[in-house]
Design an enzyme around this catalytic site. Structure first.
Site, short mmCIF file in Angstrom:
data_model
loop_
_atom_site.label_atom_id
_atom_site.label_comp_id
_atom_site.label_asym_id
_atom_site.label_seq_id
_atom_site.Cartn_x
_atom_site.Cartn_y
_atom_site.Cartn_z
N GLY A 204 -6.33 3.32 -3.25
CA GLY A 204 -6.95 4.64 -3.15
C GLY A 204 -7.95 4.90 -4.26
O GLY A 204 -8.70 5.87 -4.21
N LYS A 205 -7.97 4.05 -5.28
CA LYS A 205 -8.82 4.31 -6.45
C LYS A 205 -10.27 3.95 -6.17
O LYS A 205 -10.59 3.34 -5.16
CB LYS A 205 -8.29 3.53 -7.67
CG LYS A 205 -6.86 3.93 -8.08
CD LYS A 205 -6.80 5.31 -8.69
CE LYS A 205 -5.42 5.95 -8.67
NZ LYS A 205 -4.44 5.39 -9.57
N SER A 206 -11.10 4.31 -7.12
CA SER A 206 -12.52 4.15 -6.94
C SER A 206 -12.93 2.67 -6.92
O SER A 206 -13.75 2.25 -6.10
CB SER A 206 -13.22 4.90 -8.07
OG SER A 206 -14.57 4.70 -8.04
#
Ligand SMILES: *Cc1c(COP(=O)(O)O)cnc(C)c1O
Length: 438
Positions: A204-206
């Site tokens: 889910g992180k960038s």
């Protein structure tokens, strides 16, 4: 200005008008962007049966270090593991204290308890939502070792005063860059300002590698300790002790080569390393697009009553990285004190998924007050009976007010002008509906 503008807006959807956003978003928010190149890189590892190897991971580390212009990057199975190793490598030991912001994901702080240390939580700055530099110094005690800073929802922390306090008191700084990969503070890359930096590479992180973490440092000693903590396979084998290619030069660490001091196994799955390499290669270009799109969205909302951007002034040389977990800040006082839930309802009526957002404060959670993790008959956060750093409700006011102020906004991955205008219109109409405009 706002009154005039509101008369030009269509009737808010919550009052029966048309929705601002009707069309499905398509790939406007899809992340990570996965192409044939990603698939082929992962398949190459799979077909070679090299999932538990180190060759691709070492390549990923090299490229990650180059991106940050630092000598050392060390891959981990997740960001939490990197933070635990980082805290230990910075010298956190049993009975010590760290200072950390109370508004963050738990992994910024909880690993300290795993080391037998405790956390003195600090308040946040109401504008940046990052640790308030002004609330750090008074928390420093004789056993304080590390200040953890989190570049929260991609906003860079105010690092200059934080580093000044740290140097003055001979403390180390761990940057948790899990929300802000590739961001800058006054031109400097986030993760290169403190003594060690830890990144989550969770899906889910960038910067998403599937699951993974990275530890980055300029300090050889810190790097070696992080290796010794959980990367036993790089230091030697139990039968041969230290191997000739062991990265450990410190004789104190070499003595224990072949076994991990932390009892942790921190090798990253190479399927993730292969995917992460491709993601990293395209990352700088992709976050440029995101920054353009998000700044466009916020420029359109400039001056909208009740709505404040969570962003930096681009002229400062700081950036919002990949704008992970984009949020807006709600000013109820400009909309007659209407609670944030009603504002979000009005936005959702316009066809945009908007909810109250942000992390809950950690300092009030029972785990930090009562949990006896080590069976000592007292709370594990009470490492020194003469110095109780636990804090109840009402102690960190900006942080405690935060959840009534934070709402989600679209995290655009493409700079599509018409679509972004429609999303911005949704928030403008919601604001107008609560002021009684239309
Ligand atoms: C996601 C996250 C972590 C933990 O990373 P994992 O890879 O999920 O273990 C740490 N700190 C912050 C601020 C995070 O958002």
């Amino acid at each position: 200005m706002s009154v005039v503008a509101s008369t030009h807006l269509p009737v808010p959807a919550i009052h029966g008008g048309p929705k601002a956003v009707e069309a499905a978003p398509g790939d406007l928010f899809t992340w990570p962007i996965v192409m044939k190149e990603d698939e082929e890189a992962v398949l190459e590892v799979l077909r070679r049966g090299a999932m538990s190897g180190l060759d691709v991971t070492r390549q990923f580390e090299k490229e990650f270090a180059e991106y940050h212009d630092v000598p050392y990057a060390l891959a981990h199975p997740n960001g939490t593991a990197a933070i635990l190793a980082g805290l230990w490598a910075l010298g956190v030991r049993q009975g010590d204290e760290i200072i950390a912001p109370t508004v963050t994901y738990w992994a910024s702080a909880l690993p300290a308890l795993g080391l037998g240390a405790t956390v003195n939580f600090a308040d946040i700055d109401p504008k940046t939502i990052c640790i308030a530099p002004k609330d750090i110094e008074s928390r420093i005690g004789p056993r304080t070792k590390v200040i953890v800073v989190v570049h929260y929802c991609a906003h860079p922390c105010d690092m200059d005063p934080i580093m000044e306090i740290a140097r003055k008191h001979k403390l180390k700084v761990l940057e948790d860059v899990s929300h802000a990969h590739g961001g800058r503070y006054k031109g400097r890359m986030l993760g290169t300002i403190g003594d060690v930096a830890c990144f989550s590479l969770m899906s889910g992180k960038s910067l998403a590698a599937g699951e993974g973490g990275m530890l980055v440092t300029k300090d050889r000693e810190v790097y070696e300790r992080a290796v010794a903590w959980g990367h036993y396979e790089r230091t030697g084998s139990y039968s041969k002790w230290a191997t000739c290619d062991s990265p450990l030069t410190d004789p104190e660490l070499r003595k224990f080569a072949g076994l991990p001091l932390g009892g942790c196994k921190n090798r990253l799955n190479q399927l993730a390393s292969a995917f992460g390499r491709v993601q990293l290669k395209h990352y700088p270009k992709r976050i440029e697009v995101i920054q353009r799109a998000m700044n466009r969205f916020w420029d359109l909302l400039e001056g909208t009553p009740g709505v404040r951007a969570h962003r930096v002034d681009p002229k400062s040389g700081s950036t919002m990285a990949g704008w992970y977990s984009a949020i807006g800040l709600y000013e109820a006082s400009e909309l007659g004190g209407v609670p944030i839930e009603r504002f979000c309802d009005a936005v959702r009526a316009e066809g945009v998924e908007c909810r109250p957002a942000g992390n809950q404060c950690l300092h009030v959670h029972p785990l930090f007050h009562e949990a006896d993790i080590y069976g000592t008959g007292r709370p594990s956060t009470l490492v020194d009976k003469r110095r109780d750093v636990r804090q109840g409700p009402g102690t960190l006011p900006n942080a405690e007010a935060f959840s009534a102020r934070c709402f989600s906004v679209p995290w655009f991955k493409h700079d599509r002008v018409d679509e972004i205008e429609r999303y911005a219109l949704a928030y403008k109409k919601a604001s107008a509906s609560l002021r009684g405009g239309n």
